[in-house]
Design a protein around this motif. Structure first.
Motif, mmCIF file in Angstrom:
data_model
loop_
_atom_site.group_PDB
_atom_site.id
_atom_site.type_symbol
_atom_site.label_atom_id
_atom_site.label_comp_id
_atom_site.label_asym_id
_atom_site.label_seq_id
_atom_site.Cartn_x
_atom_site.Cartn_y
_atom_site.Cartn_z
ATOM 1 N N VAL A 29 -47.727 6.264 1.477
ATOM 2 C CA VAL A 29 -47.199 5.973 0.145
ATOM 3 C C VAL A 29 -46.229 7.084 -0.242
ATOM 4 O O VAL A 29 -46.433 8.246 0.108
ATOM 5 C CB VAL A 29 -48.351 5.841 -0.885
ATOM 6 N N THR A 30 -45.157 6.700 -0.920
ATOM 7 C CA THR A 30 -44.222 7.671 -1.485
ATOM 8 C C THR A 30 -44.316 7.578 -2.988
ATOM 9 O O THR A 30 -44.206 6.489 -3.563
ATOM 10 C CB THR A 30 -42.768 7.403 -1.029
ATOM 11 N N ILE A 31 -44.549 8.720 -3.611
ATOM 12 C CA ILE A 31 -44.721 8.823 -5.055
ATOM 13 C C ILE A 31 -43.539 9.554 -5.649
ATOM 14 O O ILE A 31 -43.144 10.617 -5.151
ATOM 15 C CB ILE A 31 -46.005 9.619 -5.397
ATOM 16 N N GLY A 32 -42.982 9.011 -6.724
ATOM 17 C CA GLY A 32 -41.937 9.691 -7.477
ATOM 18 C C GLY A 32 -42.538 10.327 -8.713
ATOM 19 O O GLY A 32 -43.369 9.714 -9.390
ATOM 20 N N LEU A 33 -42.146 11.560 -8.988
ATOM 21 C CA LEU A 33 -42.597 12.286 -10.168
ATOM 22 C C LEU A 33 -41.455 12.301 -11.178
ATOM 23 O O LEU A 33 -40.352 12.753 -10.857
ATOM 24 C CB LEU A 33 -43.010 13.714 -9.792
ATOM 25 N N PHE A 34 -41.722 11.799 -12.385
ATOM 26 C CA PHE A 34 -40.684 11.603 -13.383
ATOM 27 C C PHE A 34 -40.943 12.421 -14.644
ATOM 28 O O PHE A 34 -42.082 12.778 -14.941
ATOM 29 C CB PHE A 34 -40.604 10.112 -13.764
ATOM 30 N N GLU A 35 -39.873 12.662 -15.392
ATOM 31 C CA GLU A 35 -39.981 13.338 -16.680
ATOM 32 C C GLU A 35 -40.907 12.555 -17.607
ATOM 33 O O GLU A 35 -41.183 11.379 -17.373
ATOM 34 C CB GLU A 35 -38.610 13.425 -17.346
ATOM 35 N N CYS A 36 -41.323 13.201 -18.682
ATOM 36 C CA CYS A 36 -42.218 12.561 -19.663
ATOM 37 C C CYS A 36 -41.655 11.256 -20.207
ATOM 38 O O CYS A 36 -42.403 10.339 -20.525
ATOM 39 C CB CYS A 36 -42.499 13.512 -20.813
ATOM 40 N N THR A 37 -40.343 11.175 -20.302
ATOM 41 C CA THR A 37 -39.702 9.957 -20.813
ATOM 42 C C THR A 37 -39.675 8.854 -19.772
ATOM 43 O O THR A 37 -39.379 7.710 -20.092
ATOM 44 C CB THR A 37 -38.255 10.245 -21.232
#
Length: 64
Positions: A29-37
């Motif tokens: 699995v590839t997970i993207g980490l995003f800003e709070c928005t």
């Protein structure tokens, strides 16, 4: 980033930021980490960690 992917997602989510599954296939699995928005991707990682896969189940994001 922690070497434990489950801990990484837990800490990321507890800080108010979002994560999303970008790609899933078999035992990876590839997970993207995003800003709070949820707008801009800050980082991403790919893992085959069985504990992470169990933790995710069918979820596709921290919003599930």
């Amino acid at each position: 980033m922690s070497t434990d992917p489950v801990d990484t997602l837990r800490r990321w989510q507890h800080s108010g930021a979002l994560w999303r599954v970008l790609w899933r296939r078999g035992d990876a699995v590839t997970i993207g980490l995003f800003e709070c928005t949820g707008g801009q991707e800050v980082d991403q990682f790919t893992s085959t960690d069985p504990a992470l896969l169990r933790s995710l189940g069918e979820r596709t994001s921290s919003e599930d």
